[in-house]
Design a protein around this motif. Structure first.
Motif, PDB file in Angstrom:
ATOM      1  N   ARG A  79      -7.689  25.320  16.366  1.00 22.27           N
ATOM      2  CA  ARG A  79      -6.872  24.238  15.815  1.00 22.27           C
ATOM      3  C   ARG A  79      -5.542  24.111  16.546  1.00 22.27           C
ATOM      4  O   ARG A  79      -5.063  23.005  16.790  1.00 22.27           O
ATOM      5  CB  ARG A  79      -6.667  24.466  14.313  1.00 22.27           C
ATOM      6  CG  ARG A  79      -7.944  24.202  13.519  1.00 22.27           C
ATOM      7  CD  ARG A  79      -7.821  24.586  12.070  1.00 22.27           C
ATOM      8  NE  ARG A  79      -9.019  24.187  11.324  1.00 22.27           N
ATOM      9  CZ  ARG A  79      -9.312  24.584  10.095  1.00 22.27           C
ATOM     10  NH1 ARG A  79      -8.496  25.412   9.451  1.00 22.27           N
ATOM     11  NH2 ARG A  79     -10.419  24.176   9.496  1.00 22.27           N
ATOM     12  N   HIS A  80      -4.973  25.252  16.927  1.00 21.42           N
ATOM     13  CA  HIS A  80      -3.718  25.177  17.675  1.00 21.42           C
ATOM     14  C   HIS A  80      -3.956  24.599  19.070  1.00 21.42           C
ATOM     15  O   HIS A  80      -3.202  23.717  19.519  1.00 21.42           O
ATOM     16  CB  HIS A  80      -3.073  26.552  17.796  1.00 21.42           C
ATOM     17  CG  HIS A  80      -1.836  26.540  18.629  1.00 21.42           C
ATOM     18  ND1 HIS A  80      -0.614  26.108  18.138  1.00 21.42           N
ATOM     19  CD2 HIS A  80      -1.616  26.861  19.939  1.00 21.42           C
ATOM     20  CE1 HIS A  80       0.286  26.174  19.092  1.00 21.42           C
ATOM     21  NE2 HIS A  80      -0.289  26.628  20.192  1.00 21.42           N
ATOM     22  N   ALA A  81      -4.983  25.105  19.763  1.00 19.91           N
ATOM     23  CA  ALA A  81      -5.246  24.648  21.124  1.00 19.91           C
ATOM     24  C   ALA A  81      -5.579  23.158  21.169  1.00 19.91           C
ATOM     25  O   ALA A  81      -5.181  22.442  22.087  1.00 19.91           O
ATOM     26  CB  ALA A  81      -6.376  25.464  21.743  1.00 19.91           C
ATOM     27  N   ARG A  82      -6.287  22.687  20.160  1.00 21.30           N
ATOM     28  CA  ARG A  82      -6.671  21.264  20.144  1.00 21.30           C
ATOM     29  C   ARG A  82      -5.474  20.366  19.847  1.00 21.30           C
ATOM     30  O   ARG A  82      -5.383  19.250  20.359  1.00 21.30           O
ATOM     31  CB  ARG A  82      -7.773  21.038  19.105  1.00 21.30           C
ATOM     32  CG  ARG A  82      -9.097  21.673  19.444  1.00 21.30           C
ATOM     33  CD  ARG A  82      -9.820  20.940  20.569  1.00 21.30           C
ATOM     34  NE  ARG A  82     -10.469  19.744  20.053  1.00 21.30           N
ATOM     35  CZ  ARG A  82     -10.421  18.549  20.625  1.00 21.30           C
ATOM     36  NH1 ARG A  82      -9.703  18.357  21.711  1.00 21.30           N
ATOM     37  NH2 ARG A  82     -11.064  17.521  20.116  1.00 21.30           N
ATOM     38  N   SER A  83      -4.536  20.844  19.032  1.00 20.79           N
ATOM     39  CA  SER A  83      -3.389  20.003  18.677  1.00 20.79           C
ATOM     40  C   SER A  83      -2.246  20.139  19.678  1.00 20.79           C
ATOM     41  O   SER A  83      -1.607  19.151  20.045  1.00 20.79           O
ATOM     42  CB  SER A  83      -2.896  20.336  17.263  1.00 20.79           C
ATOM     43  OG  SER A  83      -2.446  21.678  17.201  1.00 20.79           O
ATOM     44  N   ALA A  84      -1.988  21.365  20.157  1.00 20.88           N
ATOM     45  CA  ALA A  84      -0.867  21.590  21.074  1.00 20.88           C
ATOM     46  C   ALA A  84      -1.221  21.244  22.517  1.00 20.88           C
ATOM     47  O   ALA A  84      -0.331  21.001  23.320  1.00 20.88           O
ATOM     48  CB  ALA A  84      -0.410  23.045  20.983  1.00 20.88           C
ATOM     49  N   ARG A  85      -2.509  21.254  22.861  1.00 22.02           N
ATOM     50  CA  ARG A  85      -2.989  20.915  24.207  1.00 22.02           C
ATOM     51  C   ARG A  85      -2.252  21.720  25.292  1.00 22.02           C
ATOM     52  O   ARG A  85      -1.610  21.154  26.191  1.00 22.02           O
ATOM     53  CB  ARG A  85      -2.850  19.414  24.462  1.00 22.02           C
ATOM     54  CG  ARG A  85      -3.637  18.554  23.491  1.00 22.02           C
ATOM     55  CD  ARG A  85      -3.347  17.072  23.676  1.00 22.02           C
ATOM     56  NE  ARG A  85      -3.735  16.601  24.998  1.00 22.02           N
ATOM     57  CZ  ARG A  85      -4.958  16.214  25.353  1.00 22.02           C
ATOM     58  NH1 ARG A  85      -5.936  16.248  24.451  1.00 22.02           N
ATOM     59  NH2 ARG A  85      -5.223  15.796  26.573  1.00 22.02           N
ATOM     60  N   PRO A  86      -2.332  23.050  25.232  1.00 17.28           N
ATOM     61  CA  PRO A  86      -1.629  23.890  26.211  1.00 17.28           C
ATOM     62  C   PRO A  86      -2.215  23.724  27.620  1.00 17.28           C
ATOM     63  O   PRO A  86      -3.427  23.577  27.788  1.00 17.28           O
ATOM     64  CB  PRO A  86      -1.861  25.309  25.688  1.00 17.28           C
ATOM     65  CG  PRO A  86      -3.143  25.213  24.910  1.00 17.28           C
ATOM     66  CD  PRO A  86      -3.122  23.858  24.280  1.00 17.28           C
TER      67      PRO A  86
END
Length: 246
Positions: A79-86
């Motif tokens: 969920r973090h990777a999909r929203s923050a798009r690192p």
């Protein structure tokens, strides 16, 4: 003589009562533990289902029990990777999380996972899984044998950073190694070794954060890196999140 017999009988009855009470309490403990285990298992199944739904994988993921990251922790990463798009994700230890994060990069259409792995066998397994899911372009497993690093008067076996680009700016850091058996507070060196490379607004995830070692590590990091705001997520093995303030 009758008094002695009565005393012995009383002692026997008290002993039997004590054992029955102990057994009764044990049954209650077992019942409560069973309920807790069932609740925990249900939560992990829910998280695993959510993981498959959000990632849309065609092939099955590796097992998520034992040493592997738990589904709820993996779902937090997703969920973090999909929203923050690192743009750059660095992992300490490879495995199922590498596959999950690489899939996030693929879905985002941008980003790369660099995974430090000290064990050649696990490194090969992770590379195989990446190829199986056609994710080899989105993640790279770096051979990073454990080597001694000195801080103060102590030596810490930690990953070699020879293959990690010198000027890399880390947007997302996932710490799930080295293994606890390496030494006490085995994951502490991630702070002095990698936190200086964190990009603005970077986020750090620490797995197994409910263990005593990791709690001690978090306390040290809190003192040594006050610019990182610490919070916790409700995960099976504990999950600490450190956020870099601008």
């Amino acid at each position: 003589m009758p008094l002695l017999v009565n005393s012995v009988m009383l002692l026997m009855l008290l002993y039997i009562f004590y054992k029955l009470r102990a057994a009764h309490l044990l049954l209650y403990d077992l019942r409560d533990q069973s309920r807790s285990d069932h609740t925990s298992l249900f939560r992990q199944l829910e998280a695993l289902q959510g993981l498959y739904a959000e990632l849309g994988l065609r092939n099955s993921l590796p097992p998520t029990r034992g040493w592997a990251a738990s589904p709820d922790f993996l779902l937090e990463l997703t969920r973090h990777a999909r929203s923050a798009r690192p743009l750059t994700v660095v992992e300490c230890s490879s495995g199922i999380s590498t596959v999950v994060l690489a899939r996030c990069m693929q879905l985002n259409g941008i980003g790369k996972v660099l995974s430090l792995e000290h064990d050649p066998h696990f490194a090969a397994q992770t590379r195989d899984q990446l190829r199986r899911h056609n994710l080899q372009d989105w993640a790279e497993v770096l051979d990073a044998p454990l080597e001694p690093h000195l801080w103060g008067d102590e030596s810490w076996p930690w990953y070699s950073l020879n293959l990690l680009p010198q000027r890399v700016q880390i947007d997302m850091l996932v710490i799930d190694g080295p293994p606890q058996a390496t030494r006490t507070q085995a994951r502490y060196p991630a702070g002095p070794m990698l936190f200086r490379r964190l990009a603005a607004e970077a986020t750090v995830f620490l797995d197994d954060a409910a263990r005593a070692d990791e709690l001690a590590i978090l306390e040290r990091w809190r003192e040594e890196f006050p610019s990182l705001q610490q919070s916790a997520r409700a995960c099976e093995k504990g999950c600490a999140v450190l956020t870099k303030s601008i």
